[in-house]
Design a protein around this motif. Structure first.
Motif, short mmCIF file in Angstrom:
data_model
loop_
_atom_site.label_atom_id
_atom_site.label_comp_id
_atom_site.label_asym_id
_atom_site.label_seq_id
_atom_site.Cartn_x
_atom_site.Cartn_y
_atom_site.Cartn_z
N ARG A 66 0.81 -1.21 -0.02
CA ARG A 66 0.09 0.01 0.10
C ARG A 66 0.83 1.16 0.03
NH1 ARG A 66 -2.60 -3.27 3.75
NH2 ARG A 66 -1.89 -1.78 5.71
N ALA A 67 2.06 0.98 0.56
CA ALA A 67 2.81 2.24 0.51
C ALA A 67 3.81 2.68 -0.79
CB ALA A 67 3.98 2.13 1.80
N GLY A 68 3.49 1.65 -1.68
CA GLY A 68 3.78 2.04 -3.09
C GLY A 68 4.96 1.39 -3.56
N TYR A 69 5.15 0.08 -2.92
CA TYR A 69 6.49 -0.93 -3.18
C TYR A 69 5.92 -2.04 -4.10
CZ TYR A 69 9.16 2.05 -0.23
OH TYR A 69 9.80 3.13 0.40
N GLN A 70 6.84 -2.28 -5.07
CA GLN A 70 6.35 -3.54 -6.12
C GLN A 70 6.65 -4.88 -5.21
OE1 GLN A 70 8.71 -3.61 -9.63
NE2 GLN A 70 7.82 -1.60 -10.52
#
Length: 292
Positions: A116-120
């Motif tokens: 959710r924090a934007g990491y693949q």
């Protein structure tokens, strides 16, 4: 979405090193039993290589992630006093504490946070491996409290909404929450506990209560009935212990058999300093004259 290479660059640590440390698993941690408050807890502080990585994760990734203003614990420029101040002079206060919070946060939940924090996916899996141990958030790791704040956000949002609908106040300090307002606030206790359970946690029954104005209302060691204080009996007891240590010596004053009485007493004074600086500074001056 941030990939592994970008992650390594943002941390200032080679990707090969991140992977190598992650692959060591639980061997990257030490296990210690330590008295925290009144309970002996199993801590898992990271060893040197992982400690360096976790500190980078905290300072370069976690510290910059925004948190709502009603989250007061485990973050800079917030304190037990800012948390308690929200609930001063209220007719009723619901207070609940999540039982065994860190051990009940599994690696899968941490992985979801990193996604959710934007990491693949690969980067999120790597970060999860670097910030969990024994399939849980390890107490004693520099990243665990910050991650804990973000894992708790869905719960906080639901409880905050519940409070707003009823015109009440809401705040959280770490794994402790408080809802306060009019006397009928107490009717929401059951619903608040159900929301905690629906979010995958369990409230500690020994630390869950409704505090009314005609009795002492206390949050994180701060009495909130009228104005922030530690309570008159607690202050008098602390003042007497410090005075006796100064006049008679500290031997015999450690009535609770605390293993590090000096630091324990200093911590009590620090808490008082935070709540009532004038009284705390006065006791600190006496404390510094004690011959240990």
């Amino acid at each position: 979405m941030t990939d592994e290479n970008t992650l390594a660059k943002s941390l200032g640590i080679p990707l090969a090193e991140l992977r190598a440390v992650a692959e060591t698993g639980n061997a990257a941690y030490r296990y210690e039993r330590r008295l925290i408050g009144k309970k002996i807890r199993l801590l898992r502080p990271p060893r040197e290589r992982l400690m360096k990585i976790q500190r980078a994760i905290k300072t370069r990734l976690l510290d910059s992630m925004p948190l709502p203003p009603y989250v007061h614990g485990w973050r800079k420029r917030r304190s037990p006093k800012t948390y308690a101040k929200v609930h001063i002079a209220q007719a009723a206060v619901i207070n609940a504490d999540i039982q065994d919070f860190f051990p009940t946060v599994p690696a899968g939940r941490v992985y979801g946070f990193w996604l959710r924090a934007g990491y693949q996916e690969k980067a999120a899996k790597l970060l999860t491996a670097l910030t969990t141990c024994d399939n849980q958030l390890p107490q004693g790791a520099p990243t665990s409290q910050s991650i804990g704040n973000h894992v708790l956000l869905p719960l906080h949002r639901r409880l905050r909404l519940l409070a707003r609908i009823h015109g009440l106040r809401y705040g959280a300090y770490g794994d402790e929450i408080a809802i306060s307002g009019r006397k009928r606030t107490r009717r929401l206790k059951g619903l608040a506990l159900r929301i905690i359970e629906q979010e995958g946690f369990r409230a500690n029954p020994k630390k869950t209560e409704v505090m009314l104005r005609n009795a002492r209302q206390k949050l994180t060691g701060i009495v909130v009935n009228r104005k922030p204080s530690i309570g008159r009996p607690q202050y008098r007891e602390l003042r007497a212990i410090v005075h006796n240590c100064l006049v008679r010596g500290p031997t015999g004053q450690n009535r609770t058999d605390h293993p590090n009485f000096k630091m324990y007493l200093r911590g009590k004074i620090a808490h008082l300093e935070q709540v009532i600086p004038r009284l705390g500074n006065r006791l600190l001056a006496e404390f510094e004259r004690i011959i240990w």
